[in-house]
Design a protein around this motif. Sequence first.
Motif, PDB file in Angstrom:
ATOM      1  N   ILE A  36       2.639  -8.361   5.293  1.00 40.94           N
ATOM      2  CA  ILE A  36       2.749  -8.115   3.830  1.00 40.94           C
ATOM      3  C   ILE A  36       3.642  -8.341   3.697  1.00 40.94           C
ATOM      4  O   ILE A  36       4.368  -8.753   4.159  1.00 40.94           O
ATOM      5  CB  ILE A  36       2.310  -6.592   3.417  1.00 40.94           C
ATOM      6  N   MET A 198      -4.087  -2.882   1.707  1.00 42.98           N
ATOM      7  CA  MET A 198      -3.427  -2.172   2.203  1.00 42.98           C
ATOM      8  C   MET A 198      -4.914  -1.207   3.639  1.00 42.98           C
ATOM      9  O   MET A 198      -4.238  -0.584   4.327  1.00 42.98           O
ATOM     10  CB  MET A 198      -2.947  -1.480   2.073  1.00 42.98           C
ATOM     11  N   ARG A 202      -4.737  -0.643   6.921  1.00 44.92           N
ATOM     12  CA  ARG A 202      -4.531   0.686   7.848  1.00 44.92           C
ATOM     13  C   ARG A 202      -5.833   0.722   8.857  1.00 44.92           C
ATOM     14  O   ARG A 202      -5.956   1.357  10.416  1.00 44.92           O
ATOM     15  CB  ARG A 202      -4.383   1.818   7.082  1.00 44.92           C
ATOM     16  N   PHE A 226       3.340   2.821   7.025  1.00 44.62           N
ATOM     17  CA  PHE A 226       3.209   3.344   5.987  1.00 44.62           C
ATOM     18  C   PHE A 226       3.291   4.462   5.716  1.00 44.62           C
ATOM     19  O   PHE A 226       3.683   5.024   4.733  1.00 44.62           O
ATOM     20  CB  PHE A 226       1.379   3.401   5.896  1.00 44.62           C
ATOM     21  N   LEU A 238       6.255  -1.101  -1.315  1.00 47.41           N
ATOM     22  CA  LEU A 238       4.667  -0.189  -0.199  1.00 47.41           C
ATOM     23  C   LEU A 238       4.476   1.023  -1.968  1.00 47.41           C
ATOM     24  O   LEU A 238       3.920   0.937  -2.508  1.00 47.41           O
ATOM     25  CB  LEU A 238       5.017   1.053   0.413  1.00 47.41           C
ATOM     26  N   LEU A 242       0.901   1.539  -3.294  1.00 43.90           N
ATOM     27  CA  LEU A 242       0.294   2.271  -2.775  1.00 43.90           C
ATOM     28  C   LEU A 242      -0.029   3.674  -3.726  1.00 43.90           C
ATOM     29  O   LEU A 242       0.809   3.872  -4.560  1.00 43.90           O
ATOM     30  CB  LEU A 242       0.739   3.036  -1.333  1.00 43.90           C
TER      31      LEU A 242
END
Length: 242
Positions: A36, A198, A202, A226, A238, A242
């Motif tokens: 990413i 994302m 995960r 994360f 992030l 997120l």
Amino acid sequence: MANMIEIKHLNKYFGDLHVLKDVSLEVAAGEKLVIIGPSGSGKSTLIRCINYLERPTSGQVLIDGQEMTEKNHLAMVRTYSSMVFQQFNLYPNMTVLENLTLAPVKLQGKDKDEAAETAMANLKRVGLAHKADEYPQNLSGGQQQRVAIARALCTKQPIILFDEPTSALDPEMVQEVLNVMVELAQENITMLCVTHEMGFAREVADRVIFMDDGQILESGTPEHFFEHPDNERCRQFLSKIL
């Protein structure tokens, strides 16, 4: 576990633009690696160098211990890796089944009947066996991308490279493609996936790496990545997504 891919001091220039800056990376056989980072960080160029769609300016790419070179790269790619792109790259004048059997027959010398049997099995895996005789333009974007994944599986290679496979899709079609990829991740295939998804990272990744400005700035398990990333640039990125 042995490394399936080794990248050593890889540099890539486009003219004066230094896109990959001394990148080194090892990927174990069967590992699921998610890459990413912001646009323009070198993610797609990195995986395109792995199958020589982009020729490295300097450095080495080794697949299963063997260095890829200008002379051997076509044979190496046919043996080891297939790729799923942002755009589906299906031939519009061929049916779904013909798209899937083309490479195994023409490039790998497989028997037509064997190739068709493999193609149907892989279409079944992605839930599209009933579309075998359709042409790509009659399918939704999500269906076309699932066909592209089935096509990648038909060559039976140990590495699949995904270059933002959901970025060209309408939001409601993204999940159907991700579901297929999640299922694939259960198998002993080495997967490298450039993505902005994302949740997928995960769920599926053994390891996530973060790239910016042509360099790998962070690497770790999804939990580390994360929850506790070390790199400040990664934390900033992030915090925005997120």
